[in-house]
Scaffold this motif. Structure first.
Motif, short mmCIF file in Angstrom:
data_model
loop_
_atom_site.label_atom_id
_atom_site.label_comp_id
_atom_site.label_asym_id
_atom_site.label_seq_id
_atom_site.Cartn_x
_atom_site.Cartn_y
_atom_site.Cartn_z
N ALA A 10 0.83 -1.20 0.00
CA ALA A 10 0.00 0.00 0.00
C ALA A 10 0.86 1.26 0.00
CB ALA A 10 -0.94 -0.01 1.20
N ILE A 11 2.00 1.20 0.71
CA ILE A 11 2.93 2.33 0.69
C ILE A 11 3.47 2.54 -0.73
CG2 ILE A 11 5.21 3.12 1.48
CD1 ILE A 11 4.54 1.76 4.19
N LYS A 17 0.73 6.57 -6.91
CA LYS A 17 -0.41 7.49 -7.10
C LYS A 17 -0.01 8.94 -6.88
CE LYS A 17 -3.98 4.63 -7.80
NZ LYS A 17 -4.88 4.71 -8.96
N ALA A 18 0.95 9.14 -5.96
CA ALA A 18 1.39 10.51 -5.65
C ALA A 18 2.29 11.09 -6.71
CB ALA A 18 2.09 10.52 -4.29
N GLY A 19 2.75 10.26 -7.64
CA GLY A 19 3.59 10.74 -8.71
C GLY A 19 5.05 10.38 -8.59
N LEU A 20 5.36 9.35 -7.81
CA LEU A 20 6.75 8.91 -7.66
C LEU A 20 7.37 8.60 -9.02
CD1 LEU A 20 9.07 7.88 -5.71
CD2 LEU A 20 8.06 5.61 -6.01
N ILE A 146 0.63 9.25 0.27
CA ILE A 146 0.28 10.36 -0.62
C ILE A 146 0.41 11.69 0.10
CG2 ILE A 146 -1.60 11.42 -1.94
CD1 ILE A 146 -2.61 8.58 -2.52
N GLU A 147 -0.09 11.75 1.34
CA GLU A 147 0.00 12.99 2.10
C GLU A 147 1.46 13.35 2.41
OE1 GLU A 147 -2.28 14.98 2.30
OE2 GLU A 147 -4.17 13.90 2.25
N ILE A 183 -3.47 15.45 -5.14
CA ILE A 183 -2.04 15.35 -5.43
C ILE A 183 -1.46 16.75 -5.64
CG2 ILE A 183 -0.27 14.41 -6.96
CD1 ILE A 183 -1.84 12.28 -5.44
N LYS A 184 -0.44 17.07 -4.88
CA LYS A 184 0.27 18.33 -5.10
C LYS A 184 1.36 18.10 -6.14
CE LYS A 184 -0.61 20.71 -0.77
NZ LYS A 184 -1.49 21.68 -1.44
N GLN A 185 1.34 18.88 -7.18
CA GLN A 185 2.30 18.72 -8.27
C GLN A 185 3.64 19.37 -7.93
OE1 GLN A 185 1.45 16.75 -10.75
NE2 GLN A 185 -0.60 16.56 -9.86
N ARG A 186 4.66 18.93 -8.63
CA ARG A 186 5.99 19.50 -8.45
C ARG A 186 6.07 20.88 -9.10
NH1 ARG A 186 11.38 17.76 -7.56
NH2 ARG A 186 10.36 16.49 -5.97
N HIS A 187 6.44 21.88 -8.31
CA HIS A 187 6.64 23.23 -8.82
C HIS A 187 8.09 23.68 -8.72
CE1 HIS A 187 2.36 23.83 -9.38
NE2 HIS A 187 2.12 23.48 -8.13
N LEU A 188 8.87 22.96 -7.92
CA LEU A 188 10.29 23.30 -7.76
C LEU A 188 11.02 23.05 -9.08
CD1 LEU A 188 12.56 24.06 -5.71
CD2 LEU A 188 12.88 21.60 -5.37
N LYS A 189 11.72 24.05 -9.56
CA LYS A 189 12.45 23.89 -10.81
C LYS A 189 13.64 22.96 -10.61
CE LYS A 189 11.13 28.28 -12.91
NZ LYS A 189 11.60 29.56 -13.51
N PRO A 190 13.96 22.12 -11.59
CA PRO A 190 15.05 21.15 -11.44
C PRO A 190 16.43 21.81 -11.45
CG PRO A 190 14.17 21.05 -13.65
CD PRO A 190 13.27 21.96 -12.88
#
Length: 336
Positions: A10-11, A17-20, A146-147, A183-190
């Motif tokens: 489940a982990i 699901k969280a976008g790993l 996910i959280e 789901i919070k999306q990635r906003h941090l620039k690479p």
């Protein structure tokens, strides 16, 4: 659709699901099934030579723009501590799962424990303010993974997700489709976009300022306020009030499952976000009760935290050596 899932599975599913997009880890009981699950997913996967490499690869992948995770147990979690502090310093989001077993050292690899509570909060050196979650069911293993990713993206920090050998190896029927989550999306620039230099040194604009006390004070206050602000969006707990009881039981993780029948005779408070401690809610609930008892699988690590926050005597019922006994807990409660 309902399906039978193991806690560790489940982990892994929650992470997907969280976008790993990147996982690195070293196999260790009782967390290895997370690796086994993720090895068959459409992500970048690395089985590393040790836990030092695992956590640092996860940090690097996150800096490169991918949601990242690693998982381990007590001995590996110990090895990761310096890098956890580094990740806090450079503000990199990632998730670190620690499936607890009896320690110290190699200890009892297949038996559950809650002996890493203090380490999850204070394991790295210096001042920092980690967010730590601890679910108590297979469904919650999915949900709070996910959280954890959401909190990491919002706080730009490594989030600790705790489990234990019993919870992670527990099989339960879960209806994944019925679980609500965002789901919070990635906003941090690479790495490479705007900033290329990441250092553990105190610095300003990429220039080391290792003797600037005023800069440090501003930096640590900013970090603390950032975590406090983020934490307000993740105030997860369960409170079962028994108005006929003057005693409050506090338990978390698998221990809270074991004591659930006691709700007929006692109030129960279950923190899911262990850190930062849910101070306001704890104080509100504690005021209603003459006695408070923390039940945990260690020598009183969270009990000491509760005692510090509430500034009153807290009783402890400890379950150590990998065993949990509701009968023993009942006997000790009768003597308090």
């Amino acid at each position: 659709m309902k399906k039978i899932l193991q806690g560790n599975e489940a982990i892994g599913l929650g992470a997907i699901k969280a976008g790993l997009k990147f996982y690195s880890g070293y196999p260790i009981t009782p967390s290895s099934e997370i690796m086994h699950y993720l090895a068959n997913q459409d992500i970048e996967f690395v089985q590393t030579e040790d836990e030092l490499a695992a956590v640092n690869m996860a940090i690097g992948a996150s800096l490169g723009g991918m949601k990242s995770m690693t998982s381990t147990s007590g001995p590996g979690f110990s090895l990761m501590q310096e890098s956890i502090g580094f990740a806090h310093k450079i503000e990199v989001p990632l998730v670190i799962v620690n499936v607890q077993r009896v320690g110290p050292s190699t200890g009892m690899p297949t038996m559950p424990s809650q002996g890493d509570i203090s380490q999850a909060r204070y394991g790295s050196h210096g001042d920092y303010f980690p967010i730590v979650f601890y679910p108590n069911s297979v469904e919650e293993c999915f949900k709070y993974t996910i959280e954890a990713f959401n909190a990491s993206e919002e706080s730009l920090s490594p989030i600790i997700l705790l489990s234990d050998a019993f919870l992670s190896h527990l099989y339960e029927t879960v209806d994944i489709e019925s679980i609500n989550f965002k789901i919070k999306q990635r906003h941090l620039k690479p790495l490479g976009d705007e900033k290329r230099h990441f250092t553990g040194l105190l610095s300003k604009g990429g220039i080391p300022q290792t003797r600037n006390s005023d800069l440090y004070k501003k930096w640590i206050q900013k970090m603390k306020e950032k975590i406090e602000k983020t934490s307000k969006n993740y105030e997860f707990f369960e409170y079962i009030e028994n108005k006929d009881s003057d005693t409050l039981l506090i338990a978390f993780g698998i221990t809270s499952r074991i004591i659930s029948p006691l709700k007929e005779n006692y109030s129960i408070f279950r923190p899911i976000r262990l850190f930062p401690i849910l101070e306001e809610k704890l104080k509100e609930v504690a005021e209603k009760h003459k006695k408070i008892v923390v039940i945990e699988m260690n020598e009183g690590q969270y009990k000491n935290e509760i005692e510090r926050v509430l500034e009153r005597k807290i009783n402890l019922i400890k379950q150590t050596g990998g065993s949990l006994s509701l009968r023993q807990i009942k006997r000790e409660l009768d003597d308090i």
